[in-house]
Write a protein that holds these residues in place. Structure first.
Motif, PDB file in Angstrom:
ATOM      1  N   ARG A  83     -26.271   8.331  -3.011  1.00  0.00           N
ATOM      2  CA  ARG A  83     -24.894   8.337  -3.641  1.00  0.00           C
ATOM      3  C   ARG A  83     -23.850   7.213  -3.572  1.00  0.00           C
ATOM      4  N   LEU A  84     -24.091   6.457  -2.446  1.00  0.00           N
ATOM      5  CA  LEU A  84     -23.400   5.061  -2.236  1.00  0.00           C
ATOM      6  C   LEU A  84     -23.697   4.170  -3.221  1.00  0.00           C
ATOM      7  N   GLN A  85     -25.015   4.301  -3.605  1.00  0.00           N
ATOM      8  CA  GLN A  85     -25.914   3.446  -4.559  1.00  0.00           C
ATOM      9  C   GLN A  85     -25.056   3.651  -6.019  1.00  0.00           C
ATOM     10  N   GLN A  86     -24.696   4.779  -6.157  1.00  0.00           N
ATOM     11  CA  GLN A  86     -23.569   5.105  -7.465  1.00  0.00           C
ATOM     12  C   GLN A  86     -22.514   4.451  -7.732  1.00  0.00           C
ATOM     13  N   ALA A 123     -29.886  11.042   4.944  1.00  0.00           N
ATOM     14  CA  ALA A 123     -29.806   9.373   5.023  1.00  0.00           C
ATOM     15  C   ALA A 123     -30.079   8.919   3.498  1.00  0.00           C
ATOM     16  N   LYS A 124     -31.352   9.402   3.066  1.00  0.00           N
ATOM     17  CA  LYS A 124     -31.766   8.917   1.564  1.00  0.00           C
ATOM     18  C   LYS A 124     -30.574   9.601   0.690  1.00  0.00           C
ATOM     19  N   GLY A 125     -30.452  10.657   0.972  1.00  0.00           N
ATOM     20  CA  GLY A 125     -29.018  11.155  -0.219  1.00  0.00           C
ATOM     21  C   GLY A 125     -27.839  10.524   0.074  1.00  0.00           C
ATOM     22  N   GLU A 169     -39.035  22.316  15.584  1.00  0.00           N
ATOM     23  CA  GLU A 169     -37.556  22.087  15.483  1.00  0.00           C
ATOM     24  C   GLU A 169     -37.639  20.677  15.496  1.00  0.00           C
ATOM     25  N   VAL A 170     -38.095  19.725  16.138  1.00  0.00           N
ATOM     26  CA  VAL A 170     -37.529  18.523  16.193  1.00  0.00           C
ATOM     27  C   VAL A 170     -38.147  17.595  14.891  1.00  0.00           C
ATOM     28  N   ALA A 171     -39.362  17.937  14.456  1.00  0.00           N
ATOM     29  CA  ALA A 171     -39.950  17.612  13.422  1.00  0.00           C
ATOM     30  C   ALA A 171     -39.037  17.882  11.970  1.00  0.00           C
ATOM     31  N   ASP A 172     -38.606  19.065  12.160  1.00  0.00           N
ATOM     32  CA  ASP A 172     -37.656  19.620  10.858  1.00  0.00           C
ATOM     33  C   ASP A 172     -36.179  18.811  11.147  1.00  0.00           C
ATOM     34  N   LEU A 173     -35.692  18.345  12.304  1.00  0.00           N
ATOM     35  CA  LEU A 173     -34.412  17.699  12.464  1.00  0.00           C
ATOM     36  C   LEU A 173     -34.662  16.451  11.849  1.00  0.00           C
ATOM     37  N   LYS A 174     -35.850  15.663  12.440  1.00  0.00           N
ATOM     38  CA  LYS A 174     -35.873  14.375  11.920  1.00  0.00           C
ATOM     39  C   LYS A 174     -35.943  14.429  10.311  1.00  0.00           C
ATOM     40  N   ARG A 175     -36.766  15.154   9.758  1.00  0.00           N
ATOM     41  CA  ARG A 175     -37.116  15.034   8.432  1.00  0.00           C
ATOM     42  C   ARG A 175     -35.681  15.604   7.644  1.00  0.00           C
ATOM     43  N   GLY A 176     -34.919  16.491   8.155  1.00  0.00           N
ATOM     44  CA  GLY A 176     -33.647  16.670   7.521  1.00  0.00           C
ATOM     45  C   GLY A 176     -32.718  15.370   7.836  1.00  0.00           C
ATOM     46  N   GLN A 177     -32.773  14.695   8.751  1.00  0.00           N
ATOM     47  CA  GLN A 177     -31.999  13.402   9.072  1.00  0.00           C
ATOM     48  C   GLN A 177     -32.266  12.369   8.008  1.00  0.00           C
ATOM     49  N   THR A 178     -33.747  12.465   7.751  1.00  0.00           N
ATOM     50  CA  THR A 178     -34.219  11.304   6.829  1.00  0.00           C
ATOM     51  C   THR A 178     -33.718  11.454   5.453  1.00  0.00           C
ATOM     52  N   ASP A 179     -33.934  12.952   5.005  1.00  0.00           N
ATOM     53  CA  ASP A 179     -33.307  13.374   3.842  1.00  0.00           C
ATOM     54  C   ASP A 179     -31.927  13.149   3.493  1.00  0.00           C
TER      55      ASP A 179
END
Length: 253
Positions: A110-113, A104-106, A92-102
């Protein structure tokens, strides 16, 4: 094992007691003999009682061992359960970290647009919003397709939406040309004049002055066209537009 080793001893004592009993009548007929028999019986009883006590102790030890084994099994089951829960938490912690990384990238994408980008148009370098750049290039694409009325509408809308944009001098230049192509000379002249007034050093300024003169010639305003061409020669004598202005002046009566 303990009971097995003591069993022969008990049997021997029992046999001894039996022999003693059988020999009672033959060997002992007096009170001493009876006392000896009684003492022997007491010793057998004590041995038997000790054996029974040892059996109870052994049973107690076995029960304790069984209890201990049961406790060990319970502890082992609890540890396995905790290991499973720990593995679940780790995933669950690994999934949460991966979700947070995704996420942040998203967010960054969007901000770069919306972040301004560096552009160079007609020799001018400036920053423009992505939407601003997109709208200018779309309007220019319409002009190059030969749809001049639509191009005039697109560039007119652009300068209204982005009045402070670095694209404005270029947008007005193409807007004036779009009006010229549709024979709408007065708004064409107005846009070319705004380039000369606001950006006289822009690379499109000499061509804008020449375009004003062309519009004035189309409007049969020869005097104004001559004045415009003469001013062009003074302001931009080294430009390609100056050579064209000289040719126009030679043909004007």
């Amino acid at each position: 094992m303990i009971l097995t080793r003591r069993t022969p001893r008990l049997i021997a004592l029992a046999a001894l007691w039996a022999c003693a009993t059988a020999a009672q009548a033959a060997l002992f007929e007096d009170a001493d003999a009876r006392r000896a028999i009684l003492e022997l019986r007491q010793r057998v009883d004590q041995v038997t009682q000790g054996s029974n006590q040892n059996g109870e102790d052994t049973s107690q030890v076995r029960r304790s061992l069984l209890d201990f084994q049961s406790q060990m099994e319970s502890m082992r089951a609890e540890m396995n359960k905790l290991r499973g829960e720990n593995e679940t938490l780790r995933r669950e912690v690994a999934d949460l970290k991966r979700g947070q990384t995704d996420l942040a990238k998203g967010m960054e994408a969007r901000l770069q647009q919306f972040e301004p980008v560096a552009v160079t148009v007609d020799g001018q370098e400036f920053k423009a919003d992505p939407a601003e750049k997109r709208d200018f290039e779309a309007a220019l694409g319409v002009f190059r397709s030969g749809k001049f009325a639509d191009a005039a509408s697109a560039f007119s809308g652009f300068v209204q939406r982005y009045p402070k944009s670095g694209y404005v001098p270029s947008a007005r230049f193409w807007l004036g040309n779009a009006y010229y192509a549709t024979r709408d000379y007065k708004p064409a002249i107005s846009n070319f004049q705004q380039i000369l007034a606001t950006a006289p050093q822009h690379m499109r300024a000499p061509d804008s002055a020449l375009s004003i003169a062309n519009c004035q010639i189309e409007l049969k305003d020869t005097k104004a066209a001559r004045k415009t061409l003469e001013d062009l020669l003074k302001a931009y004598p080294e430009s390609d537009a100056a050579n064209a202005a000289k040719e126009r002046l030679s043909k004007l009566k």
